[in-house]
Every structure is written in C-alpha cells, then in structure tokens.
Scaffold this active site. Structure first.
Site, PDB file in Angstrom:
ATOM      1  N   LYS A 174      36.409  36.051  42.984  1.00 23.46           N
ATOM      2  CA  LYS A 174      37.450  35.133  43.454  1.00 23.46           C
ATOM      3  C   LYS A 174      36.854  34.100  44.422  1.00 23.46           C
ATOM      4  O   LYS A 174      35.694  34.226  44.812  1.00 23.46           O
ATOM      5  CB  LYS A 174      38.595  35.926  44.086  1.00 23.46           C
ATOM      6  CG  LYS A 174      39.190  37.014  43.171  1.00 23.46           C
ATOM      7  CD  LYS A 174      39.925  36.466  41.951  1.00 23.46           C
ATOM      8  CE  LYS A 174      40.152  37.499  40.874  1.00 23.46           C
ATOM      9  NZ  LYS A 174      41.201  38.465  41.116  1.00 23.46           N
TER      10      LYS A 174
HETATM   11  C1  LIG Z   1      42.081  39.556  40.613  1.00 21.77           C
HETATM   12  C2  LIG Z   1      43.525  39.424  40.356  1.00 21.77           C
HETATM   13  C3  LIG Z   1      44.464  40.346  40.845  1.00 21.77           C
HETATM   14  C4  LIG Z   1      44.093  41.639  41.491  1.00 21.77           C
HETATM   15  O1  LIG Z   1      43.272  41.536  42.596  1.00 21.77           O
HETATM   16  P1  LIG Z   1      42.314  42.758  42.983  1.00 21.77           P
HETATM   17  O2  LIG Z   1      41.784  42.325  44.326  1.00 21.77           O
HETATM   18  O3  LIG Z   1      41.255  42.833  41.936  1.00 21.77           O
HETATM   19  O4  LIG Z   1      43.133  43.982  43.060  1.00 21.77           O
HETATM   20  C5  LIG Z   1      45.815  40.069  40.654  1.00 21.77           C
HETATM   21  N1  LIG Z   1      46.221  38.981  40.006  1.00 21.77           N
HETATM   22  C6  LIG Z   1      45.357  38.081  39.491  1.00 21.77           C
HETATM   23  C7  LIG Z   1      45.883  36.874  38.795  1.00 21.77           C
HETATM   24  C8  LIG Z   1      43.980  38.290  39.627  1.00 21.77           C
HETATM   25  O5  LIG Z   1      43.114  37.415  39.098  1.00 21.77           O
END
Ligand SMILES: *Cc1c(COP(=O)(O)O)cnc(C)c1O
Length: 357
Positions: A174
């Site tokens: 991210k």
């Molecule tokens: C990565 C992601 C999540 C979940 O986040 P985590 O930190 O991996 O639990 C939720 N929604 C979207 C759209 C994502 O890309």
C-alpha cells in the site's frame, strides 16, 4: 522479479523502529499516539484510531457505526474480500453496486435507495465521488486502503467530508507501510471512542473504583497496532507526499509510452482530484496469456481483483448481476508501480508487453 508493488524503506525508517526497541514501550504507547496525530494532520480529520491491519480497521468501522443483523451493506465488487467481510463480521448482509467502467469505482449513480451502509472503495487510489451518490445511506464508510495521499476537491481522502468513517491499510504493497497496520479516521468523537474500545477488548477504565479497575462494556478484540509499527508509520508518513508524486510520475510515463498500444489505460483523475496510484490497472485482451508472459519474463503483474461476488463465500447472498465488473475482470492487469520504480524497469515492462501483443 519486478513486483507489482513494494515498500520503500530508508535509514530514517530503520532508526525510528530501533529507537522504539531501545525504549520502554513496544506495543501501543506514545508512538501510536504520535502516528494517530500525524494521520489527523495529514487528512484533516478530527480523530484517527490505529489498528492492527486494514481488515481490523474495516471491522472496527462497521462495529462502531452500529451495523448488525438486518442491515444491508453495499460495497464495490471490484475489491478485496475484506471490503465485504466487514459487513459479515458484524452479522450484516453484504451486497454490491456494479462499477462504472469509466472510473472502475462503484457507480455512484447506481447506489440504490434503502441501503443501511455503503463501503466505498477508492479503487487503485482514485477517489469515489461521494458528493454525487444517487442515494445516501445512513452510514458511509470509505475503504481507502489504496488512497492515502489522494485528493478530492473537498480536501484529502481521510477528512471524512462526505463519510462517517475512513479506513486505511498499511500493508507493504500500500502507499505507506507499517508491516501490517491500519487506521480509521472520523470527525465524530463518539465513533472514535467506540473504535478505541473495539480495538482493545471493549475495555473502559474505571479509576474511581481503583487505579487497576476497568469494565468491559461491549465486544472488542485485540486489534492494537504496536509502537514498533507506529514509529515506522510516522516515518513513512513524512515521505508520503514524495511517494505519491513518484507514483504519479511513473504512471504518467506509462501513459505516455503506452498511448498507442492495444491497451485501455487507467481512468484519469479529473480537475481538482489526485489519484494516489496504489495501482496502475490497465485492460488488455487475452489477459491470461499476457499475465503469464510477463511472469515468465520476471515481471510480477497482478490482477485486482477476483470480484468479491465470484467467491464461494458470497454465494448465500446472491445471485448478483454485475456485468460491468465481470467484463472488467476479464481484462484487468496491474502493471508494476511503486515509488522508486526506475525508468529502466518501466522500459523493460513495456518491451516485454510489446513482445506479447
Ligand atoms: C489491502 C486492502 C484491505 C485490507 O487491508 P489489510 O491491511 O491487508 O488487512 C481492504 N480493502 C482493500 C481495498 C485493500 O486493498
């Protein structure tokens, strides 16, 4: 392997984590407070509550909003399963609003009347135009896992200008990372208090009954972020603007170089908007062959996402008729994009792509 996304860690990040290791607090303490304050400053939200991961943040948002059995919660089918699971976790019923192929976000004009909540996913980092929802549900939650650093005409994503709660993920792919981590921002003090209880077993301190004393007032979990992670997060946040500029620079270079190729480029952000560009998701014919050709050449392109309604887990809530999402899924392919991706890496991605047309 050139991966589709990856973290960028520098000496300042390493020093920030080492400093926590040398101090008194390893789990939730002053570094979490500082990270939450930095998130408020960045987004303009009144409150930020850090969580163990983005999925826990979404679960916390659904619980704090009071969603539960009997409530219908819609999200984009073109997302990670956590966007819908947050409804299931609290006993609510997930459903979907098909995407607008022009934005790859859920179609704001197609949001039906009568929803209890909407989980609006800013796909790839392009914000959903929440000011233009056809029907405004009781609760609006943003899934901004892709979108920290994105801007709207009403300010930064996370300021909750058109939502109750906004959730972030700090997974290494991210825009910024804490290893694993997440956060929820809100402008509502009561929601913030519920989020804090939810991430810490539903505990409320009751010092009037003794310094040790506390009560458990509702169902909570251990969803705390550690100080180790929060220190990394604050250090990363200081570089978010540079990261976002770099992602947008690399995206613009792909656009320019791929302009005449047989490929549909990602939607452009309009005037007054900024895409955080977590992903550079193009549409290609014969996607499986292109994906496999790229992987054989060491290029880790990825597909975002297997639509949520295709998963067997969601069968009890269907059937769903989501033709735009089904059509997009046949073609979508995320090319490598991250801060520090070199021009040489991009040229290699493009050369291999062209050898596959
Ligand atoms: C990565 C992601 C999540 C979940 O986040 P985590 O930190 O991996 O639990 C939720 N929604 C979207 C759209 C994502 O890309």
């Amino acid at each position: 392997m050139i991966r589709y996304s990856r973290q960028r860690i520098d000496e300042a990040d390493i020093a920030a984590v080492v400093a926590v290791l040398q101090g008194d607090w390893l789990t939730t303490g002053p570094a979490v407070d500082a990270f939450e304050a930095a998130l408020c400053e960045l987004t303009g939200a009144a409150f930020a509550v850090a969580f163990a991961n983005g999925t826990a943040a979404l679960h916390g948002a659904a619980a704090a909003a009071g969603l539960g059995p009997g409530d219908v919660v819609a999200t984009s089918p073109l997302s990670f399963v956590a966007s819908a699971n947050c409804a299931r976790y609290v006993g609510a019923t997930p459903t979907f609003v098909d995407i607008d192929p022009a934005t790859l976000n859920l179609d704001v004009a197609a949001v039906p009347v009568g929803l209890d909540a909407l989980v609006a996913v800013h796909y790839a980092g392009l914000p959903v135009d929440l000011a233009r929802l056809a029907h405004r549900p009781r609760i609006v939650i943003e899934d901004a896992a892709h979108a920290i650093g994105a801007l709207t005409p009403d300010g930064p994503v996370g300021n909750c200008a058109h939502s109750d709660l906004c959730c972030f993920s700090f997974h290494p792919v991210k825009p910024i990372t804490t290893g694993e981590g997440g956060a929820v921002t809100t402008n509502d003090a009561e929601l913030a208090a519920r989020l804090r209880r939810f991430r810490n077993h539903g505990i409320v301190p009751t010092p009037e009954a003794g310094g040790w004393s506390y009560e458990v007032v509702d169902t909570g979990y251990n969803y705390r972020l550690t100080d180790l992670q929060a220190a990394l997060g604050t250090s990363q946040l200081a570089k978010l603007e540079a990261f976002t500029i770099d992602r947008n620079r690399a995206a613009a270079r792909y656009r320019e170089l791929l302009a005449d190729d047989p490929i549909v480029l990602p939607p452009l952000a309009g005037e007054g908007w900024r895409n955080a560009h977590h992903l550079f998701a193009v549409r290609v014919e014969d996607r499986r062959r292109i994906y496999e050709g790229l992987h054989a050449a060491g290029i880790g392109a990825q597909v975002h996402y297997v639509p949520i309604h295709h998963h067997p887990l969601m069968a009890p809530y269907g059937p769903f008729d989501l033709p735009q999402t089904d059509r997009a899924y046949e073609q979508l392919l995320s090319l490598p994009l991250y801060p520090g991706l070199t021009a040489a890496d991009q040229d290699r991605v493009i050369d291999v792509l062209r050898s596959l047309w």
